[in-house]
Motif scaffolding. Structure first.
Motif, PDB file in Angstrom:
ATOM      1  N   ARG A 157     -10.404  42.717  -2.576  1.00 19.80           N
ATOM      2  CA  ARG A 157      -9.148  42.780  -3.315  1.00 19.80           C
ATOM      3  C   ARG A 157      -8.653  44.215  -3.444  1.00 19.80           C
ATOM      4  O   ARG A 157      -7.454  44.478  -3.394  1.00 19.80           O
ATOM      5  CB  ARG A 157      -9.320  42.136  -4.694  1.00 19.80           C
ATOM      6  N   ARG A 160      -6.721  45.498  -0.155  1.00 23.36           N
ATOM      7  CA  ARG A 160      -5.645  44.688   0.418  1.00 23.36           C
ATOM      8  C   ARG A 160      -4.326  45.419   0.555  1.00 23.36           C
ATOM      9  O   ARG A 160      -3.399  44.912   1.169  1.00 23.36           O
ATOM     10  CB  ARG A 160      -5.447  43.414  -0.425  1.00 23.36           C
ATOM     11  N   ARG A 194       0.659  39.147  -3.727  1.00 24.85           N
ATOM     12  CA  ARG A 194      -0.401  38.134  -3.666  1.00 24.85           C
ATOM     13  C   ARG A 194       0.115  36.811  -4.213  1.00 24.85           C
ATOM     14  O   ARG A 194       0.612  36.747  -5.335  1.00 24.85           O
ATOM     15  CB  ARG A 194      -1.616  38.594  -4.469  1.00 24.85           C
ATOM     16  N   ALA A 231      -0.935  32.750  -4.890  1.00 18.32           N
ATOM     17  CA  ALA A 231      -2.102  31.874  -5.019  1.00 18.32           C
ATOM     18  C   ALA A 231      -1.665  30.426  -5.191  1.00 18.32           C
ATOM     19  O   ALA A 231      -0.767  30.120  -5.992  1.00 18.32           O
ATOM     20  CB  ALA A 231      -2.962  32.302  -6.207  1.00 18.32           C
ATOM     21  N   VAL A 246      -8.389  33.619   1.622  1.00 25.20           N
ATOM     22  CA  VAL A 246      -7.197  34.451   1.581  1.00 25.20           C
ATOM     23  C   VAL A 246      -6.762  34.760   3.009  1.00 25.20           C
ATOM     24  O   VAL A 246      -7.573  35.157   3.842  1.00 25.20           O
ATOM     25  CB  VAL A 246      -7.447  35.767   0.807  1.00 25.20           C
ATOM     26  N   LYS A 285      -3.545  36.652   5.367  1.00 27.24           N
ATOM     27  CA  LYS A 285      -2.309  37.426   5.428  1.00 27.24           C
ATOM     28  C   LYS A 285      -1.327  36.646   6.284  1.00 27.24           C
ATOM     29  O   LYS A 285      -1.656  36.237   7.394  1.00 27.24           O
ATOM     30  CB  LYS A 285      -2.563  38.799   6.043  1.00 27.24           C
ATOM     31  N   LEU A 345      -0.015  38.063   0.998  1.00 26.05           N
ATOM     32  CA  LEU A 345      -1.320  37.406   1.008  1.00 26.05           C
ATOM     33  C   LEU A 345      -1.216  36.046   0.344  1.00 26.05           C
ATOM     34  O   LEU A 345      -0.615  35.907  -0.724  1.00 26.05           O
ATOM     35  CB  LEU A 345      -2.351  38.266   0.276  1.00 26.05           C
ATOM     36  N   ALA A 391      -3.558  32.790  -1.014  1.00 24.99           N
ATOM     37  CA  ALA A 391      -4.924  32.397  -1.364  1.00 24.99           C
ATOM     38  C   ALA A 391      -4.983  30.934  -1.755  1.00 24.99           C
ATOM     39  O   ALA A 391      -4.136  30.432  -2.498  1.00 24.99           O
ATOM     40  CB  ALA A 391      -5.434  33.262  -2.520  1.00 24.99           C
ATOM     41  N   GLU A 419      -8.848  35.582  -8.486  1.00 18.80           N
ATOM     42  CA  GLU A 419      -7.750  35.518  -7.525  1.00 18.80           C
ATOM     43  C   GLU A 419      -6.476  35.034  -8.219  1.00 18.80           C
ATOM     44  O   GLU A 419      -5.375  35.524  -7.931  1.00 18.80           O
ATOM     45  CB  GLU A 419      -8.119  34.559  -6.387  1.00 18.80           C
ATOM     46  N   GLU A 467      -5.073  37.881 -10.563  1.00 20.44           N
ATOM     47  CA  GLU A 467      -4.481  39.018  -9.879  1.00 20.44           C
ATOM     48  C   GLU A 467      -3.286  38.640  -9.008  1.00 20.44           C
ATOM     49  O   GLU A 467      -2.665  39.505  -8.389  1.00 20.44           O
ATOM     50  CB  GLU A 467      -5.547  39.720  -9.023  1.00 20.44           C
ATOM     51  N   ALA A 468      -2.944  37.365  -8.958  1.00 20.26           N
ATOM     52  CA  ALA A 468      -1.811  36.923  -8.143  1.00 20.26           C
ATOM     53  C   ALA A 468      -0.490  37.373  -8.765  1.00 20.26           C
ATOM     54  O   ALA A 468      -0.365  37.496  -9.986  1.00 20.26           O
ATOM     55  CB  ALA A 468      -1.831  35.403  -8.001  1.00 20.26           C
TER      56      ALA A 468
END
Length: 264
Positions: A60, A63, A68, A70, A105, A107, A116, A118, A141, A144-145
């Motif tokens: 993470r 990246r 990001r 999710a 995850v 790209k 990204l 996830a 995940e 932090e999205a």
């Protein structure tokens, strides 16, 4: 387990047909032996989970300046199938509880915009506390999205209850205020029962067509919801267009001097 015991104990020789006896300590019963082996296995699994968590944390951090996104939702709603369509990846998808146990995850790029995507473990009602540590990577995940795509199985009779469970879980993770949209999946599997025209009993949710359902509270969501079938690949291009628009807006806000948007 028994294969392991027989291998360690020298196979099923003439010692009473139980090759595991050689593994026992003084006075140790078979139940105690099994318990000891299971506890050792649990310890090894915990060590592996800690290793995975360290690897995910490092990944993470590396990246870069990418938004990001999710995929979240109740278990078995089609997140992995949706992931496969969007990112053209090979994520394991199966109609079972917790078919996805770790995050995947990828790209991906829509037009000129990379980001990204996830896939995460499916939420369930009252997730046992002893499983929370196992899912730490997938929960991180989500935390932090920048954008959450909440996938819902609209063909499930209790899909509204499942939405409530996911929203409650997101609130507990501190993610209730993140930008999000609802993706109503499995429209191909949606069924309804036509109500008898007797005028005596009120219609129930089983009597509502999909078009009528779209005119309920969902109509107020506007661009924050979309109806798709990942299995039949229905409305996937529209989904990509909406994701692009939302990611683009977030990208400009978070990385105003990043030139991805200006490359041709």
């Amino acid at each position: 387990l028994w294969t392991h015991l027989e291998r360690q104990g020298g196979g099923s020789g003439s010692g009473g047909g139980m090759g595991s006896v050689g593994l026992r300590g003084p006075g140790e019963t078979q139940l105690e032996l099994d318990r000891r082996i299971i506890l050792q296995r649990i310890t090894l699994l915990k060590q592996r989970l800690e290793e995975i968590d360290r690897q995910k944390t490092t990944q993470r951090k590396n990246r870069g300046r990418l938004i990001r996104v999710a995929l979240v939702g109740y278990t078995n709603v089609g997140k992995s199938t949706t992931m496969n369509l969007l990112a053209k990846s090979e994520v394991f998808a199966e109609n079972k509880l917790f078919a996805t146990l770790d995050t995947t995850v990828r790209k991906m790029t829509i037009d000129n915009l990379p980001f990204l995507l996830a896939d995460t473990v499916g939420f369930i009602r009252k997730l046992p506390t002893d499983l929370v540590d196992s899912f730490k990577s997938t929960l991180d995940e989500v935390r932090e999205a920048d954008l959450l795509l909440h996938v819902v199985d609209i063909s499930h009779p209790d899909f509204e209850d499942q939405i409530a469970v996911v929203e409650k879980t997101l609130a507990e993770l501190g993610c209730a205020d993140k930008p999000s949209m609802i993706i109503f999946n499995k429209i191909d599997a949606y069924t309804w029962v036509e109500k008898d025209d007797d005028g005596l009993t009120p219609a129930t949710k089983e009597n509502i067509t999909l078009d009528e359902l779209k005119e309920t509270w969902m109509n107020k969501l506007s661009d924050n919801c979309l109806f798709i079938s990942a299995r039949e690949k229905q409305n996937i291009e529209n989904l990509k267009e909406i994701i692009y628009k939302k990611v683009c807006e977030l990208h400009v806000q978070k990385y105003p001097y990043n030139d991805f948007l200006y490359q041709t």
